[in-house]
Design an enzyme around this catalytic site. Sequence first.
Site, PDB file in Angstrom:
ATOM      1  N   PRO A   1       0.606  -1.034  -0.132  1.00  0.00           N
ATOM      2  CA  PRO A   1       0.084  -0.005   0.058  1.00  0.00           C
ATOM      3  C   PRO A   1       0.907   1.041   0.045  1.00  0.00           C
ATOM      4  CG  PRO A   1      -0.279  -1.215   2.184  1.00  0.00           C
ATOM      5  CD  PRO A   1       0.643  -2.129   1.119  1.00  0.00           C
ATOM      6  N   GLU A   2       0.639   1.941  -0.809  1.00  0.00           N
ATOM      7  CA  GLU A   2       1.243   3.423  -1.074  1.00  0.00           C
ATOM      8  C   GLU A   2      -0.028   4.555  -0.375  1.00  0.00           C
ATOM      9  OE1 GLU A   2       3.314   4.435  -4.509  1.00  0.00           O
ATOM     10  OE2 GLU A   2       3.532   2.188  -5.057  1.00  0.00           O
TER      11      GLU A   2
END
Length: 276
Positions: A2-3
């Site tokens: 996840p960014e």
Amino acid sequence: MPELPEVEVVRLGLERFLPDRTVIDYRSNGKPLRLCSETQDMRRLLIGSRFLTVGRRAKYLLLELDNRSLLVIHLGMTGRLGLFPEKTPVLTHDHRRWLLDNGLELRFNDARRFGSLLIFPEETRATAERELFAGIGLEPFAPDCTADYMRAKAAGRTLPVKQFLMDGRAVAGIGNIYANEALFAAGIRPDRPAGRISRKKWLLLLQEIIRILRHAIACGGSSISDFLGTDGKGGYFQVHFSVYGRAGQACPRCFKPIKAIRLAGRSTFFCASCQR
DNA sequence: ATGGCCTCCTGTATGC
DNA sequence: TGCATACAGGAGGCCA
């Protein structure tokens, strides 16, 4: 992993269900995470407490409770948060679980265990937050995150601009995928020294970063192999990738093949013709 | 100070 | 099929 957009999608999911819920129980399977508060501290500060707000700073989720303690969650590479009925079978990598007063359980699942879960009581949370976020740059959506700010931060740096973006000390939340995509959109080679980007290009790059991050959030994030929102559903921004994971395929702009290189050990994709 | 390299851990894909 | 190897979205620490 996840960014910023994926973490924001998780935040939006949690925000719909967590506020006003009281924690009834907390369970750990004992597996170590990258960072994790002691079970006894989690239980002491969380059980009987009610969630108030769900915030985000960079790739960290910030869950505030009515006793003013703060639960900080980082998903690492493979962390997932989901809400499940209490009786749902526990999966192999469901490492931590918070039972809520509505019969649902918030579960933290993380195959690689690079995630972090930290609880801070009211007395230490301000200090803890200060230390945790000391080196982290501005949120990309913040009004003071301007081209001039980025240019000043990058002045004199020979580091490739892709690493400069990913490192998070100037602007927060950009990881490998969105660095690749934003640089393509702005027509900048990922290996160009950060200090050698014109003001005009910084304007364009920031504009593209913001556009792409917003678009990705609206798409529910990018699900390459394992990202899921709190509802267990994947996002679909990956169908909008222009360069990431597209080595050898046609550049969407000029149709020449996308190149793949490694930069600081990370997969890097770009069009040698469109990005200068 | 800067930038490169390594590490944490597991799952999956690829090649022989 | 089995096995070895490489690689994966993060981030912090160490070293030259």
